[in-house]
Each structure stands twice: as C-alpha cells, then as structure tokens.
Design an enzyme around this catalytic site. Structure first.
Site, short mmCIF file in Angstrom:
data_model
loop_
_atom_site.label_atom_id
_atom_site.label_comp_id
_atom_site.label_asym_id
_atom_site.label_seq_id
_atom_site.Cartn_x
_atom_site.Cartn_y
_atom_site.Cartn_z
N LYS A 10 0.76 -1.27 -0.13
CA LYS A 10 0.01 -0.18 -0.17
C LYS A 10 0.85 1.28 0.02
CE LYS A 10 -4.15 -2.12 2.33
NZ LYS A 10 -4.89 -1.93 3.40
N TYR A 50 -12.67 -1.69 -3.41
CA TYR A 50 -13.08 -1.97 -1.92
C TYR A 50 -14.75 -1.83 -1.96
CZ TYR A 50 -8.60 -1.59 0.00
OH TYR A 50 -7.11 -2.33 0.34
N ASN A 113 -2.02 0.48 6.88
CA ASN A 113 -1.44 -0.88 7.56
C ASN A 113 -0.72 -1.87 6.50
OD1 ASN A 113 -3.69 -1.81 5.87
ND2 ASN A 113 -4.71 -2.69 7.23
N HIS A 116 -2.13 -5.46 1.56
CA HIS A 116 -3.57 -6.20 1.51
C HIS A 116 -3.17 -7.62 1.10
CE1 HIS A 116 -7.44 -7.06 -0.17
NE2 HIS A 116 -6.79 -7.54 -1.18
N GLU A 127 -9.86 -10.35 -7.45
CA GLU A 127 -8.94 -9.58 -7.22
C GLU A 127 -7.59 -9.65 -8.22
OE1 GLU A 127 -9.88 -8.64 -2.71
OE2 GLU A 127 -7.65 -9.40 -2.97
P1 IDP Z 1 -8.23 -6.37 5.77
O1 IDP Z 1 -7.44 -5.48 5.21
O2 IDP Z 1 -7.65 -6.95 7.05
O3 IDP Z 1 -8.91 -7.62 5.03
P2 IDP Z 1 -10.85 -5.10 5.84
O4 IDP Z 1 -11.80 -5.07 7.05
O5 IDP Z 1 -11.05 -5.84 4.59
O6 IDP Z 1 -9.35 -5.37 6.38
O7 IDP Z 1 -10.62 -3.47 5.50
C1 IDP Z 1 -10.03 -2.97 4.41
C2 IDP Z 1 -9.16 -1.95 4.69
O8 IDP Z 1 -9.70 -0.82 5.09
C3 IDP Z 1 -7.90 -2.40 5.84
O9 IDP Z 1 -6.78 -2.96 5.40
C4 IDP Z 1 -7.76 -1.11 6.18
O10 IDP Z 1 -6.77 -0.10 5.24
C5 IDP Z 1 -8.89 -0.09 5.99
N1 IDP Z 1 -9.66 -0.35 7.22
C6 IDP Z 1 -10.44 -1.41 7.94
N2 IDP Z 1 -11.13 -1.02 9.04
C7 IDP Z 1 -10.80 0.33 9.09
C8 IDP Z 1 -11.09 1.40 10.45
O11 IDP Z 1 -11.68 0.93 11.38
N3 IDP Z 1 -10.52 2.64 9.99
C9 IDP Z 1 -9.89 2.99 9.04
N4 IDP Z 1 -9.52 2.18 8.12
C10 IDP Z 1 -9.91 0.93 8.35
MG MG Z 2 -10.39 -7.47 3.52
#
Ligand code: IDP
Ligand code: MG
Length: 139
Positions: A10, A50, A113, A116, A127
């Site tokens: 990312k 997304y 984070n 992905h 994807e």
């Molecule tokens: P994942 O990437 O671990 O599968 P997902 O729930 O699919 O997590 O969320 C997609 C992305 O959205 C996350 O990797 C992160 O960058 C962002 N995200 C998820 N939850 C939050 C939140 O509570 N606040 C801000 N960004 C979030």
């Molecule tokens: Mg996810």
C-alpha cells in the site's frame, strides 16, 4: 494445495521504501511472486476494489489513502497461499497483529497498514483478474 492470492503493498509502505523488505519476507516464507507491477490507483478503481466496504464509515478515507501514491500489486503463489498470507500479514489493526507479521513490523495505523491480502480463494481470483491479464502472470 497450490494457490494464488493478490497482495498489495500500500502507499504508506511504498512511500517509506519498504517494497524490498516486504518482498524479502514473502520470499523467505516461500511465496513465489509470479506477477508484480507498480501503479497509481484511480478513484473509480479504488471504489470498485473496496466496493464491499462502501457502507463503512472509513470507506471515503480508505479510497483517498489508496489513491494517495503508488502501490505495488502482486500475485503470490504458494501452498495454501490465501490463508498463509493472511497469517504473515497480521491483523487489520497493526496494534493487534502478532509479532513479526508485516503489519506489526511496518503498519502505521488501522488504515495505513502497509499491505492487502485476499481473504478467500474466490476473492483472490476476482482481485487477481481485477489487476492482471493472464499473460502478465508468469507462473
Ligand atoms: P483487511 O485488509 O485486514 O482484510 P478489511 O476489513 O477488509 O481488512 O478492511 C480493508 C482495509 O480498510 C484495511 O486493510 C484498512 O486499510 C482499512 N480499514 C479497515 N478498518 C478500518 C477502520 O476501522 N478505520 C480505518 N480504516 C480501516
Ligand atoms: Mg479485507
């Protein structure tokens, strides 16, 4: 079973020069990088990719962040690739991620984070096809 998963390095990680360190972790864990390219995601592509999160409060910010700089998209091949990459990646919030996971090592926040990874084989296929044509995957 040999599987494929989609990985994204990312914008936060690309900006901090972490592509090599992350790829090294992938290769050490026996993932083969069978496709890889750097690109700048368009807003439409971020919203589509997304789409499952479009009702979430963080959706608009997430799309802004994912279009804020170059990303590296990759197809990873290994035994049990989807589950294995989710483990090596760590929990969504780096604060909750296990020691030595990519997100624990490099993630800045629940949003930024660093990586992905697809969450199921079905989504991995969708994807991978979103970003790559079959002739770009050098298996
Ligand atoms: P994942 O990437 O671990 O599968 P997902 O729930 O699919 O997590 O969320 C997609 C992305 O959205 C996350 O990797 C992160 O960058 C962002 N995200 C998820 N939850 C939050 C939140 O509570 N606040 C801000 N960004 C979030
Ligand atoms: Mg996810």
């Amino acid at each position: 079973m040999t599987e494929y998963t989609l990985s994204i390095i990312k914008p936060d990680a690309v900006k901090r020069n972490l592509i090599g360190k992350i790829n090294s972790i992938l290769e050490t864990n026996n993932f083969k990088i069978v496709a890889q390219k750097m690109l700048l995601l368009s807003s439409v592509d971020a919203e589509t990719f997304y789409g499952v999160h479009k009702e979430k409060p963080f959706f608009i910010d997430l799309c802004k962040y994912m279009t804020s700089g170059p990303i590296v998209v990759q197809v990873l091949k290994s035994n049990d690739a989807v589950k294995k990459y989710r483990e090596i990646m760590g929990a969504t919030n780096p604060q909750n991620a296990d020691e030595n996971t990519i997100r624990k090592l490099f993630g800045k926040s629940v949003e930024e984070n660093s990586v992905h990874g697809s969450d199921s084989n079905e989504n991995a296929e969708t994807e991978i096809n979103f970003f790559f044509s079959s002739r770009e995957i050098l298996d």
